[in-house]
Design a protein around this motif. Structure first.
Motif, short mmCIF file in Angstrom:
data_model
loop_
_atom_site.label_atom_id
_atom_site.label_comp_id
_atom_site.label_asym_id
_atom_site.label_seq_id
_atom_site.Cartn_x
_atom_site.Cartn_y
_atom_site.Cartn_z
N ASP A 131 21.07 57.21 39.61
CA ASP A 131 19.97 56.24 39.62
C ASP A 131 18.80 56.70 38.77
O ASP A 131 18.17 55.90 38.07
N THR A 132 18.50 57.99 38.83
CA THR A 132 17.38 58.51 38.04
C THR A 132 17.75 58.67 36.58
O THR A 132 17.04 58.19 35.69
N HIS A 188 13.88 54.17 39.60
CA HIS A 188 14.99 53.50 40.29
C HIS A 188 14.69 52.01 40.52
O HIS A 188 15.60 51.22 40.71
N THR A 204 16.77 64.29 37.22
CA THR A 204 16.97 65.16 38.38
C THR A 204 18.37 65.75 38.33
O THR A 204 19.23 65.26 37.58
N ASP A 220 24.39 59.36 43.88
CA ASP A 220 23.59 58.15 43.67
C ASP A 220 22.20 58.49 43.15
O ASP A 220 21.68 57.81 42.25
N THR A 221 21.58 59.51 43.71
CA THR A 221 20.24 59.89 43.27
C THR A 221 20.23 60.33 41.81
O THR A 221 19.36 59.92 41.03
N GLN A 260 25.34 60.61 48.36
CA GLN A 260 23.90 60.38 48.24
C GLN A 260 23.33 61.14 47.04
O GLN A 260 22.50 60.60 46.29
N GLU A 261 23.77 62.39 46.86
CA GLU A 261 23.31 63.17 45.71
C GLU A 261 23.78 62.54 44.40
O GLU A 261 23.02 62.47 43.43
N ASP A 286 8.55 54.52 40.13
CA ASP A 286 9.86 55.04 40.50
C ASP A 286 10.86 54.35 39.58
O ASP A 286 11.04 53.14 39.65
#
Length: 230
Positions: free
Chosen positions: A112-113, A65, A93, A108-109, A105-106, A63
């Motif tokens: 982070d990716t 992250h 992503t 951050d995702t 949250q979206e 992962d």
């Protein structure tokens, strides 16, 4: 003629789509491949496909992250193959929706990716490249990183950050070449989940360009952010 024979390449996002195509393109030129992604079954399949081409392969569940995961990825690569010649940061992503509807949250995702993942993988790969003063890093950015796309604002921002990181590292590093590749629409599951039109590029098109960037005889200037649309 296998122009990457003896080279070791770490590829993130290697379980499918562009990442898998990159693994196979580099293996076609003789490179040994370390396939990294979160889904073990997918990267194991990629590794088997690489072995069928005659190259050595290692699948490492990762992962991007997680700094612990990334450090493990690079350590296991060095333990198995003794070095890291090539890093391709392909894990990515996206979420397609109006900016004001994009959740934290979206955000951050995506960041982070697409950004932190590149930072972590590059940082830990450089620990093996810098002492040898040799290596290639190819970051898969996007045309969206150069030309913002409506309803993909956060994704566009993340890919612009990858270009900036690429250019800064190119100045900072000596013999290690760093590139960003900025494709338009590519026929992947992620693209098809967001758009209804037929994308102009196939994963193999992107993989071929990455392979060209990684060749020892490549004269592409370090720090280049190359757009491709067909």
């Amino acid at each position: 003629m296998m122009r990457l024979k003896g080279h070791v390449a770490v590829v993130t996002g290697a379980g499918r789509g562009i990442g898998r195509a990159i693994c196979l393109a580099l293996a076609d030129e003789g490179a040994d491949i370390v396939a990294a992604a979160r889904t073990e079954a997918e990267i194991s399949q990629t590794a088997e496909m690489v072995k069928q081409k005659g190259s050595r392969a290692l699948a490492v569940q990762t992962d991007v992250h997680s700094e612990m995961d990334v450090e493990n990825l690079m350590t296991r690569t060095a333990e198995r193959f003794g070095k890291i010649d090539i890093l391709v940061n392909c894990a990515g992503t996206a979420v397609r929706k109006p900016f004001v509807e994009t959740t934290t949250q979206e955000y951050d995702t995506i960041m982070d990716t697409n950004v932190k993942g590149v930072y972590l993988c590059t940082k830990h790969a450089l620990r093996y490249m810098v002492p040898r003063n040799s290596g290639r890093i190819v970051n898969i950015s996007s045309g969206a990183g150069k030309h913002g796309i409506p309803s993909l604002a956060v994704y566009s921002a993340s890919k612009a950050a990858v270009i900036g990181l690429t250019q800064a590292l190119a100045y900072e590093l000596d013999e290690i070449r760093v590139y960003a590749l900025c494709p338009g629409g590519v026929d992947t599951g992620m693209y098809r989940s967001m758009f209804d039109d037929e994308p102009p590029l196939k994963p193999e098109d992107v993989a071929y360009q990455v392979m060209e960037m990684c060749l020892p005889e490549s004269v592409i200037p370090t720090g280049s952010a190359i757009e491709m649309y067909r």
